[in-house]
Motif scaffolding. Structure first.
Motif, short mmCIF file in Angstrom:
data_model
loop_
_atom_site.label_atom_id
_atom_site.label_comp_id
_atom_site.label_asym_id
_atom_site.label_seq_id
_atom_site.Cartn_x
_atom_site.Cartn_y
_atom_site.Cartn_z
N ASP A 60 0.85 -1.19 0.00
CA ASP A 60 0.00 0.00 0.00
C ASP A 60 0.88 1.24 0.00
O ASP A 60 1.51 1.57 1.01
CB ASP A 60 -0.90 -0.02 1.24
CG ASP A 60 -1.91 1.13 1.25
OD1 ASP A 60 -1.72 2.09 0.46
OD2 ASP A 60 -2.86 1.08 2.04
N PHE A 61 0.96 1.91 -1.15
CA PHE A 61 1.70 3.17 -1.29
C PHE A 61 0.73 4.32 -1.55
O PHE A 61 1.04 5.25 -2.28
CB PHE A 61 2.70 3.07 -2.45
CG PHE A 61 3.98 2.35 -2.11
CD1 PHE A 61 4.29 2.02 -0.81
CD2 PHE A 61 4.88 2.01 -3.10
CE1 PHE A 61 5.46 1.36 -0.49
CE2 PHE A 61 6.06 1.34 -2.81
CZ PHE A 61 6.35 1.02 -1.49
N SER A 62 -0.44 4.28 -0.97
CA SER A 62 -1.47 5.28 -1.25
C SER A 62 -1.11 6.65 -0.68
O SER A 62 -0.33 6.76 0.27
CB SER A 62 -2.81 4.82 -0.67
OG SER A 62 -2.72 4.61 0.73
N HIS A 63 -1.67 7.69 -1.29
CA HIS A 63 -1.53 9.08 -0.83
C HIS A 63 -0.07 9.52 -0.78
O HIS A 63 0.43 10.02 0.23
CB HIS A 63 -2.20 9.26 0.54
CG HIS A 63 -3.61 8.79 0.59
ND1 HIS A 63 -4.63 9.43 -0.07
CD2 HIS A 63 -4.18 7.71 1.19
CE1 HIS A 63 -5.77 8.78 0.14
NE2 HIS A 63 -5.52 7.73 0.89
N ASN A 64 0.62 9.32 -1.90
CA ASN A 64 2.00 9.77 -2.04
C ASN A 64 2.14 10.55 -3.35
O ASN A 64 1.15 11.06 -3.87
CB ASN A 64 2.96 8.57 -1.97
CG ASN A 64 3.13 8.05 -0.56
OD1 ASN A 64 3.63 8.76 0.31
ND2 ASN A 64 2.73 6.81 -0.32
N LEU A 65 3.35 10.63 -3.88
CA LEU A 65 3.62 11.42 -5.09
C LEU A 65 4.23 10.57 -6.19
O LEU A 65 5.01 11.06 -7.00
CB LEU A 65 4.56 12.59 -4.75
CG LEU A 65 4.08 13.56 -3.67
CD1 LEU A 65 5.17 14.55 -3.33
CD2 LEU A 65 2.82 14.29 -4.13
N ILE A 66 3.88 9.30 -6.23
CA ILE A 66 4.46 8.38 -7.20
C ILE A 66 3.96 8.71 -8.61
O ILE A 66 2.77 8.86 -8.84
CB ILE A 66 4.11 6.93 -6.85
CG1 ILE A 66 4.70 6.58 -5.47
CG2 ILE A 66 4.64 5.96 -7.90
CD1 ILE A 66 4.23 5.26 -4.93
N GLY A 67 4.91 8.82 -9.54
CA GLY A 67 4.57 9.10 -10.93
C GLY A 67 4.82 7.92 -11.84
O GLY A 67 4.86 6.76 -11.41
N ILE B 262 0.14 8.96 -11.05
CA ILE B 262 0.39 8.01 -12.14
C ILE B 262 -0.45 8.39 -13.35
O ILE B 262 -1.67 8.59 -13.24
CB ILE B 262 0.07 6.58 -11.69
CG1 ILE B 262 0.98 6.19 -10.52
CG2 ILE B 262 0.23 5.60 -12.84
CD1 ILE B 262 0.62 4.87 -9.88
N ARG B 263 0.19 8.48 -14.51
CA ARG B 263 -0.50 8.88 -15.73
C ARG B 263 -0.51 7.72 -16.72
O ARG B 263 -0.24 6.57 -16.35
CB ARG B 263 0.15 10.13 -16.31
CG ARG B 263 0.05 11.32 -15.35
CD ARG B 263 0.87 12.52 -15.79
NE ARG B 263 0.82 13.56 -14.76
CZ ARG B 263 0.01 14.61 -14.79
NH1 ARG B 263 -0.84 14.77 -15.78
NH2 ARG B 263 0.05 15.51 -13.82
N GLY B 264 -0.79 8.01 -17.97
CA GLY B 264 -0.93 6.97 -18.98
C GLY B 264 0.26 6.03 -19.10
O GLY B 264 0.11 4.81 -19.05
N VAL C 249 -4.67 8.35 -15.04
CA VAL C 249 -4.29 7.39 -16.08
C VAL C 249 -4.97 7.70 -17.41
O VAL C 249 -4.48 7.31 -18.47
CB VAL C 249 -4.60 5.95 -15.64
CG1 VAL C 249 -3.92 5.63 -14.32
CG2 VAL C 249 -6.09 5.68 -15.54
N ARG C 250 -6.11 8.37 -17.37
CA ARG C 250 -6.89 8.73 -18.55
C ARG C 250 -7.12 7.51 -19.44
O ARG C 250 -6.94 6.37 -19.04
CB ARG C 250 -6.20 9.88 -19.31
CG ARG C 250 -6.08 11.15 -18.47
CD ARG C 250 -5.64 12.33 -19.31
NE ARG C 250 -5.67 13.56 -18.52
CZ ARG C 250 -4.63 14.04 -17.86
NH1 ARG C 250 -3.47 13.39 -17.89
NH2 ARG C 250 -4.73 15.16 -17.16
N ASP C 251 -7.56 7.74 -20.65
CA ASP C 251 -7.93 6.61 -21.53
C ASP C 251 -6.71 5.82 -21.98
O ASP C 251 -6.81 4.62 -22.24
CB ASP C 251 -8.70 7.12 -22.76
CG ASP C 251 -10.12 7.52 -22.41
OD1 ASP C 251 -10.71 6.88 -21.51
OD2 ASP C 251 -10.64 8.48 -23.01
N LEU D 76 -10.74 2.20 -10.66
CA LEU D 76 -10.23 3.27 -11.52
C LEU D 76 -11.01 4.56 -11.30
O LEU D 76 -11.06 5.41 -12.20
CB LEU D 76 -10.32 2.85 -12.99
CG LEU D 76 -9.35 1.76 -13.47
CD1 LEU D 76 -9.64 1.39 -14.91
CD2 LEU D 76 -7.91 2.22 -13.32
N GLY D 77 -11.60 4.73 -10.13
CA GLY D 77 -12.38 5.93 -9.84
C GLY D 77 -11.53 7.18 -9.86
O GLY D 77 -10.38 7.19 -9.41
#
Length: 425
Positions: free
Chosen positions: A250-257, A283-285, A311-313, A334-335
């Motif tokens: 669980d690495f929630s609520h951080n700044l991971i890209g 985290i993005r696409g 993450v977008r489409d 994916l909310g």
């Protein structure tokens, strides 16, 4: 007439203590000087536990008094809330876990002696299975020198030896530790607020990685709200790649890209993780595609939470495509990821083909009418999904109603199957 008033209000002529009880009371009174417990019968042990002082030194009681009344009394006297069900219904485990947590949470680097922690290890290592730490204190700030004073030489002060508690002195000794929950923050900083009080430093990360390598029994690592960015994430993942027991991360609520997400993708390929929580990061696409690539080959992950990323489409469609080749994942979140009807269409193909997936959460995305129609059509051919959250997605009410009806039908069928399995056992 003459009246006799007893000094002991519990004294009664009709009740005379038996010799055995007098002996047991003597054992209670002199327990610290001469502890006698193992030789007693179960009834006698209960008698002693109900009367022993809860202020006895732990080196006397820790490995002598078994789980039971005494440790319940210790817990209830020290803490107002004592839900023993969270500790495997063991009062002794509750006491030692919470006691060790309080020592670590109040530990001040370069001020508190490490001896206070190390002395506890032989007493608690057999009972501590989880550590849930709600704060880690930084070193005390050096008092500013008055104006006009001479500057200290460079060799006189080189800064604190560590930025927060060094887990290397502890984790390798807790051989039964299965869960570690960490957050690098200060709960009550008052007027001394600084942002660095609420983040893991580079030195903290290096020390923690070494400690995690030595903790072979660890099954769950939760490191949240600690300002972990890509560099720290990659360091942590590197030490966990071949961990023998880790099941939940669980690495929630951080700044991971995206770079951190790529490292986590490698972790999925080389570990036996069952739960991965990356909620509320950056985290993005590209990062989602890296995770999806590993997901398509993974056969252990049961739950993936990417809520509140971006993450977008690009990422949503990649995950949908990966799930066409995955027969293990049960829960997908994916909310709040800015996905649209394109992702809904990709996941619709999964819903039709995949009979493993149990829950999908697409809430707080703009799926629109077309996305809703695609999900509605797919759900009409599905009998396994028991949760499909599409709140705040601009989906047509008719589609929402149809999807919910299928979900309810699937839930009812699942409960019947589950009840039947219990009967057959």
């Amino acid at each position: 007439m003459r009246r006799i008033i007893a000094e002991d209000p519990d004294w009664s002529l009709a009740i005379v203590a038996s010799l055995s009880n007098l002996c047991l009371l003597s054992i209670v009174t002199h327990f610290e000087e001469k502890p006698i417990f193992d030789q007693l019968t179960p009834i006698q042990k209960d008698f002693v536990q109900e009367r022993l002082s809860t202020s006895l030194r732990l080196r006397v009681t820790a490995n002598l008094i078994s789980d039971g009344v005494y440790w319940r009394r210790c817990c209830e006297q020290r803490w107002d809330l004592c839900d023993v069900s969270h500790y495997g219904h063991s009062w002794k485990r509750m006491f030692f876990e919470r006691h060790l947590e309080s020592i670590i949470e109040l530990f001040i680097p370069d001020t508190t002696e490490s001896r206070l922690v190390l002395e506890m290890v032989p007493l608690c290592k057999n009972y501590v299975k989880r550590l849930d730490l709600s704060q880690l204190l930084p070193p005390l700030k050096e008092e500013e020198e008055e104006e006009g004073s001479e500057l200290a030489s460079e060799n006189e002060y080189d800064g604190p030896s560590v930025d927060h508690f060094d887990f290397n002195i502890l984790l390798d000794k807790l051989t039964n530790l299965e869960e570690l929950h960490l957050v690098y923050r200060v709960k009550q900083c008052g007027m001394n607020f600084e942002w660095k009080m609420f983040e893991m430093t580079d030195r903290d990360c290096e020390l923690l990685t070494k400690a995690l390598k030595s903790c072979k029994s660890l099954k769950l690592l939760r490191l949240h709200q600690s300002h972990i960015e890509d560099k720290k994430c990659r360091l942590l993942v590197k030490c966990l790649l071949d961990h023998p027991a880790l099941k939940e991360l669980d690495f929630s609520h951080n700044l991971i890209g995206d770079r951190g997400a790529r490292a986590l993708g490698k972790l999925l390929a080389r570990s036996n993780l069952e739960t991965l929580n990356l909620c509320d990061n950056d985290i993005r696409g590209p990062g989602a595609r890296a995770i999806a690539h590993s997901l398509s080959k993974n056969s252990t992950l049961l739950s993936l939470n990417l809520r509140l990323n971006r993450v977008r489409d690009e990422g949503g469609q990649a995950i949908g495509k990966a799930l066409l080749n995955n027969n293990t994942l049960l829960h997908l979140h994916l909310g709040g990821n800015e996905v649209t009807w394109h992702t809904a269409v990709a996941l619709s193909k999964v819903i039709v083909q995949n009979n493993t997936l149990r829950s999908i959460n697409l809430s707080c995305n703009n799926l629109g009418v077309d996305g809703g129609k695609a999900l509605e059509e797919a759900m009409s051919h599905n009998s396994s999904v028991t949760e499909c959250d599409i709140r705040l997605t601009e989906v047509d009410e008719q589609s929402v109603s149809s999807i919910n009806q299928v979900v309810w039908t699937n839930q009812s069928s699942y409960r019947k199957r589950h009840a039947q399995e219990i009967k057959t056992k």
